[in-house]
Scaffold this active site. Sequence first.
Site, PDB file in Angstrom:
ATOM      1  N   GLY A   1      -5.300  -4.277  -0.591  1.00  0.00           N
ATOM      2  CA  GLY A   1      -6.646  -4.661  -0.197  1.00  0.00           C
ATOM      3  C   GLY A   1      -6.724  -4.945   1.275  1.00  0.00           C
TER       4      GLY A   1
ATOM      5  N   GLY B   1      -8.416  -7.423 -10.603  1.00  0.00           N
ATOM      6  CA  GLY B   1      -8.886  -6.712 -11.785  1.00  0.00           C
ATOM      7  C   GLY B   1     -10.394  -6.623 -11.808  1.00  0.00           C
TER       8      GLY B   1
ATOM      9  CB  THR C   1       0.871   7.717  -1.987  1.00  0.00           C
ATOM     10  OG1 THR C   1       0.077   6.896  -1.150  1.00  0.00           O
ATOM     11  CG2 THR C   1       1.215   6.973  -3.253  1.00  0.00           C
TER      12      THR C   1
ATOM     13  CG  ASP D   1      -2.849  13.796  -1.733  1.00  0.00           C
ATOM     14  OD1 ASP D   1      -2.110  12.793  -1.659  1.00  0.00           O
ATOM     15  OD2 ASP D   1      -3.981  13.842  -1.211  1.00  0.00           O
ATOM     16  CG  ASP D   2      -1.687  10.077  -4.125  1.00  0.00           C
ATOM     17  OD1 ASP D   2      -2.769   9.853  -4.695  1.00  0.00           O
ATOM     18  OD2 ASP D   2      -1.527   9.934  -2.902  1.00  0.00           O
TER      19      ASP D   2
END
Length: 505
Positions: A30, A104, A305, A367-368
Amino acid sequence: MCGIVGILSTTKKDVCLYIYDALTIIQHRGQDAAGITTASKGRFCMRKGNGLVKNVFRTHDMENLVGDMGIGHVRYPTAGSSSEAEAQPFYVNSPYGIAFAHNGNLTNAEALSKEIFEQDLRHLNTNSDSEVLLNILASEIAEEQKHRINENDIFKAVTKLHNRVRGAYAAIGMIPGYGIFGFRDPHGIRPLILGERTTKNGTKYMLTSESVGLTALGFKITRDIKPGEAIVIDRNGKVHSHQCSENSILSPCIFEFVYFARPDSIIDNISVYKSRLRMGEKLAEKIKLKWSIEDIDVVMPVPDTSRTAALQLANELDLKYREGFIKNRYIARTFIMPGQKQRKKSVRQKLSAIELEFKDKNVLLVDDSIVRGTTSQEIVQMARAAGAKKVFFASAAPPVRYPNVYGIDMASKNEFVAHNKTTDEVCKTIGADKLIYQNLEDLIWSVQQGNPDILSFDCSCFDGNYLTKDIDTPYLDNLEALRSDKAKQNDQNNVSSELIYNDAD
């Protein structure tokens, strides 16, 4: 998606620097806002604001955050707005005083908000579902009407909370003079892990979203918090635990392993790094079946990633692996940029191509995942501009076709490039010569091999199967109206207008 940290020390030394460092380590979860709350002599000390951890906290802030226990939070918004008022931790003064941080998304937050006002007689100050969760917990704790709280009071309250709340939540709280606590939803969708660091002077305990927050600071991993379980660590350093949900089945979010978590983290005893290696292995097997490998000159990852999966894919296919894109590490993750226009601009700012690696080559970009297609389209154009003859594209995840309602910012199906499109149509949209996606069963296998005891995962953004069984078309339509890029832009404009008005005052 957010990151949470809670630390209690029996050494009676301030913990704010440890919390600051832990938040910096999980900053990838975040980048919109950050906050720390500590407790000293029965009182809270708090600092929070919009921006990165390093920008929110100054030396004088850290000097004021005194106390031997505290909690921290890094946020990117999925529900609510990006205003500073919704930065966490949150706080209620009754009962006892509770500071609280949450990762969440609650799927019945709207109904709970009404309950809180009409039934619990409590006031909400923001549109954040985290404040809803805090007030539900506070209301249930207050039912005991006791002057002093103990671990059983918290366990009873969390048990009642599970019966009222739906969705995904990993949460950490703190009560001054008593201790810290944490709990996880009955499906264990969002991660939460416990660790400790013992010296001759005493022990520090930490609850956090990812194991890397522990290991990077010299803490030893104790264990993951179980789904539906609550953990209480009192000020004397005694750890209490209790299973607060009768129908708990561990079903962690599979997108944590695809994209969000750091590769050096272990979640529910699964190495994120090794799961991504297996994703590359399985994707290579599919490419062997579907494509002619001779057409590919070189494999390149889309940093960062996908690097692990891309390297394993290249090894399995016996192809050259090259780093064709250089990443500017001072640009935030484009996935969590608020708005399509800003994401598109950030891709060009974030990546630059090494032309000699592309010139006159057929390039396979890995890419992820592909969500909105913004990054993929821009990267394909950059590869062609750098001289690539052909640009092939591989996604280590299946097509994203369904909204995520459990805390990942994928709310509007109409913003997904794969929504109502075939693979060939997506390929045309992003401008690639060929496109291949990972099969869902292969993705599940890649993650599950790390912990065969886990029998199910939250794969809702890929298969539309929502674990909480409370998601219908009206809910998704309302979610899209609240959390689409257009809605966020309107909300951002409203926040800007408020700031201008306040400045004029």
